[in-house]
Design an enzyme around this catalytic site. Structure first.
Site: not given
Ligand SMILES: *Cc1c(COP(=O)(O)O)cnc(C)c1O
Length: 385
Positions: A51, A105, A177, A202
């Site tokens: 983590r 988005y 982005d 992506k």
């Protein structure tokens, strides 16, 4: 610090790799261990734990991603949205104000307009094409400006030079982005942005088999964002790190094909009598062509188009095609088609969509790495029947 390499294609393969290779392994092994033996670390954030984003699989990816945008540092996250939300929550606190592009988005749009607002963070939308209107939206508590390299699904390109200049002259942190062009076509940090964000789901991974994100920027900002991620917990697991690492190595060969193939498909569509509009900044006739040419090395693998006959014709066309998969998301090796009005943008009112220029029958395409001629042949038959 790892070795420096000159060309993007070489960096994909060699930057950030462990030296010496771990037991000689050519491919980075997966360290499937949650915790690691205590080795005298002085700070909580340095304890080796999945983590805390510092296992060998994380470190190699961080070094490789930083090298790709010629940045100092990078961080991988559990998803693109984890990268976006953790970065914004690091930079903005209650009472702060954000300027954001008006065509975001969907997940980011909701995060800014709903979640951040509930934490006392306000926003104003800006038109990415009209820098002269940004100043009037600026407030004494404005801390950051947020844009996307290419808008979805119309593939418009904002005035990114002006965004960087505006941020510098008003002491704002600039975030972009950069998912759609990928670092192959646009290195946002090298260009001047403080933070480049990616949905690695992506193009970076490119195989439609993981969800992941990345934040790329200066050591100082990445350290702050890492500490926030350590608390919020949106960390990437080692097996996903391995898959992303493997996917990244072929980014250049995939993206080169996708840039090229998408250009040819866009030209075919533009000349077809049943197609009324094609949105692709690679077309010379596109309004954003000149700007995209100056900014990007390629125009990426996304395009959208309209058929005469609207939604009904679009649905019939999609049924007639045999090669593309009808599915959301993008950036994988397989060609995908969607109708934004009934999928990604269904949450908006029809009026809001129309205002943005998203017609009911608009089809969005993510071009894969299949043979270009075969996609075009399939489209020919689907349009003629
Ligand atoms: C998919 C996507 C995201 C969200 O990424 P996830 O990995 O699904 O969380 C953010 N921005 C853009 C431009 C995207 O395409």
């Amino acid at each position: 610090m790892s070795k420096e390499f000159k060309h993007f294609e070489t960096k994909l393969i060699h930057s950030g790799e462990p030296e010496p290779r771990i037991n000689g392994a050519v491919s980075m092994p997966i360290f499937q261990s949650a915790n690691f033996e205590y080795a005298g670390e002085a700070s909580y954030h340095d304890l080796k734990y999945i983590r805390l984003n510092n296992t060998p699989n994380h470190i190699v990816l961080h070094q490789k991603l930083a090298a790709l945008e010629n940045a100092e540092a990078a961080l991988v996250t559990a998803s693109g949205m984890a990268a976006i939300s953790t970065s914004l929550l690091t930079i903005l606190s209650s009472g702060d104000h954000l300027l954001a592009q008006d065509t975001l988005y969907g997940g980011t749009h909701s995060l800014i307009t709903k979640d951040l607002v509930s934490y006392g963070i306000s926003y104003d939308f800006i038109d990415g094409d009209r820098p002269e209107t940004w100043q009037e939206k600026l407030k004494p508590n404005t801390k950051a400006i947020y844009v996307e390299s290419m808008t979805n699904p119309l593939l418009q390109v904002a005035d990114l030079h002006s965004v960087v200049q505006f941020a510098k002259s008003h002491d704002l942190i600039s975030l972009i982005d950069n998912t759609f062009p990928s670092p192959y076509n646009f290195r946002a940090v090298d260009f001047g942005f403080d933070i480049s964000l990616h949905s690695c789901t992506k193009y970076l991974n490119g195989h439609s088999d993981i969800v992941g994100g990345a934040v790329i920027g200066s050591c100082k900002l990445i350290e702050k964002i890492t500490h926030k991620l350590n608390h919020l917990g949106g960390s990437m697991d080692p097996h996903t790190c391995f898959l992303l690492h493997r996917g990244i190595k072929t980014l250049a060969v995939r993206m080169k094909h996708q840039n090229d193939s998408t250009g040819k498909i866009a030209q075919f569509l533009q000349l077809h009598s049943k197609i009324t509009k094609v949105n692709y900044p690679g077309l010379e006739s596109s309004s954003g062509h000149q700007r995209a040419r100056e900014l990007f090395d390629g125009f990426s693998g996304m395009l959208s188009f309209e058929l005469s006959g609207g939604l009904e014709a679009a649905e019939q066309f999609m049924k007639n095609t045999t090669l593309p998969i009808i599915a959301p998301s993008l950036g994988g090796v397989e060609t995908l088609l969607t109708i934004p009005a009934i999928t990604s943008h269904a949450g908006m009112t029809r009026e809001d969509r129309q205002q943005l220029g998203i017609k009911d029958g608009l089809i969005r395409m993510s071009v894969g790495i299949e043979a270009t001629e075969e996609i075009i042949d399939d489209f020919k038959q689907a349009l003629s029947s």
